[in-house]
Design an enzyme around this catalytic site. Sequence first.
Site, short mmCIF file in Angstrom:
data_model
loop_
_atom_site.label_atom_id
_atom_site.label_comp_id
_atom_site.label_asym_id
_atom_site.label_seq_id
_atom_site.Cartn_x
_atom_site.Cartn_y
_atom_site.Cartn_z
N ARG A 85 12.37 1.50 -9.45
CA ARG A 85 11.28 2.35 -8.95
C ARG A 85 10.83 2.29 -10.15
O ARG A 85 11.03 3.80 -10.76
CB ARG A 85 11.24 3.32 -8.10
CG ARG A 85 9.66 4.04 -8.77
CD ARG A 85 9.75 4.60 -6.52
NE ARG A 85 9.60 4.32 -5.79
CZ ARG A 85 8.84 4.27 -4.46
NH1 ARG A 85 8.32 5.98 -4.20
NH2 ARG A 85 8.56 3.50 -3.03
N CYS A 137 2.50 1.67 4.92
CA CYS A 137 3.13 1.92 3.64
C CYS A 137 4.13 3.32 3.59
O CYS A 137 5.25 3.68 3.94
CB CYS A 137 3.62 1.27 2.55
SG CYS A 137 1.96 2.23 1.20
N GLN A 177 9.05 -3.27 0.80
CA GLN A 177 8.20 -2.78 1.20
C GLN A 177 7.55 -4.09 2.27
O GLN A 177 7.47 -3.86 3.53
CB GLN A 177 6.65 -2.13 1.02
CG GLN A 177 6.00 -1.81 1.77
CD GLN A 177 6.06 -0.31 2.75
OE1 GLN A 177 6.37 0.69 2.00
NE2 GLN A 177 6.12 -0.62 3.89
N HIS A 234 6.12 -4.30 -4.50
CA HIS A 234 6.52 -3.62 -3.30
C HIS A 234 7.34 -4.69 -2.66
O HIS A 234 7.18 -4.30 -1.18
CB HIS A 234 5.75 -2.00 -3.16
CG HIS A 234 6.34 -1.12 -2.52
ND1 HIS A 234 8.26 -1.25 -2.23
CD2 HIS A 234 6.30 -0.13 -1.97
CE1 HIS A 234 8.09 0.36 -2.08
NE2 HIS A 234 7.13 0.60 -1.59
N ASP A 259 -3.47 1.84 2.03
CA ASP A 259 -2.88 2.27 1.09
C ASP A 259 -2.98 3.35 1.25
O ASP A 259 -4.92 3.05 0.79
CB ASP A 259 -2.23 1.92 0.79
CG ASP A 259 -0.58 1.54 -0.46
OD1 ASP A 259 -0.41 3.43 -0.09
OD2 ASP A 259 -0.59 1.60 -1.26
N ARG A 296 12.15 0.07 6.56
CA ARG A 296 12.57 0.31 5.99
C ARG A 296 14.24 -0.08 5.52
O ARG A 296 14.63 -0.64 4.61
CB ARG A 296 12.18 0.71 4.79
CG ARG A 296 10.34 1.90 4.91
CD ARG A 296 10.19 -0.10 3.92
NE ARG A 296 10.27 0.39 2.60
CZ ARG A 296 9.95 1.27 1.85
NH1 ARG A 296 9.11 1.92 1.61
NH2 ARG A 296 10.81 1.08 0.37
#
Length: 301
Positions: free
Chosen positions: A97, A256, A127, A124, A216, A284
């Site tokens: 990340r 998310c 995700q 992402h 988001d 996830r």
Amino acid sequence: MNELRHFLEIDDLSPGELARVLELCTATGPSIFERSTVAFYFEKPSLRTRHSAEAATVRLGGHPVTFSASEVSIGSREPALDVAKVLSGFHALIGARVFDHALLDELASVATVPIINLLSDLGHPCQALADLLTMQQEWGSLSGRTVAWIGDYNNVARSLALGAAMSGMGIRLGCPTGYGPDDADLDRLRIAGAADVVVSDRPHVAVEGADAVHTDVWASMGQETEAAARHQAFEGFQVDDEVMGAAPDTAIFMHCLPAHRGEEVSASVADGAQSRMIGQAHNRMFAKIGLFRWLHEVGSL
Ligand code: CP
Ligand code: NVA
């Protein structure tokens, strides 16, 4: 087949490979890591990504080694290329990340094990796998369904829209002026298979006919200094009961997480009957199980 595949963005997969990854998320099968280790590097905080990555690794017979930039800052304590070469000798896979997506490209340019994007400024994709899996479980299939995104065309939006395009879904983007996709993004969506992308600066219009409404946070990690300006620009973009009311009654709400109730989403929607965000978070882990199983299937693990 025995090829090294990285997963830096969801369109690193073909549409057929994406469908196979989704199939493998809930498939049973043998342990694939055979007690080997897996490295996960974090330059930013994480709840879901770290825990799902570690849980998926253990469920598949491996042992996670998670470390943060405060311990070993890649590119600062030593060059990224050296780190990628060294870690490739220890671990079956490296997840990272990062603030700057270019670091993932650098790691992937020399790593001899798969590099997985655990969130960058641009995408992402892990995700997006969980988001697609959640919607597929809701409806049975994705093709012909429509996904709406309300807010910034950010890392989460980009990966989700690409994955939706690859899965035959319609895409409707409701973004404030200046925060929508650029021409390169729209071209990439077309290449991924998007037939028709609606972009509107009116959330009520964007959710029309949508089967799922996603949003988001308004300011992502690393954008803290822009938070005040973004709050101003995103006024009217909260997914609340009124916005959900403009979508079909059957539409589901997805986020998310982490969510800021009272900002991008009202508490009534986040915690309401149409919300799927907790199951989405649980997925996830299954998404990573599917991805790791697929990497094993193609000979990258
Ligand atoms: N959705 C997501 O990536 O959550 P974390 O930042 O907690 O990992
Ligand atoms: N767009 C958000 C997603 C967090 C999971 C961020 O990058 O901070």
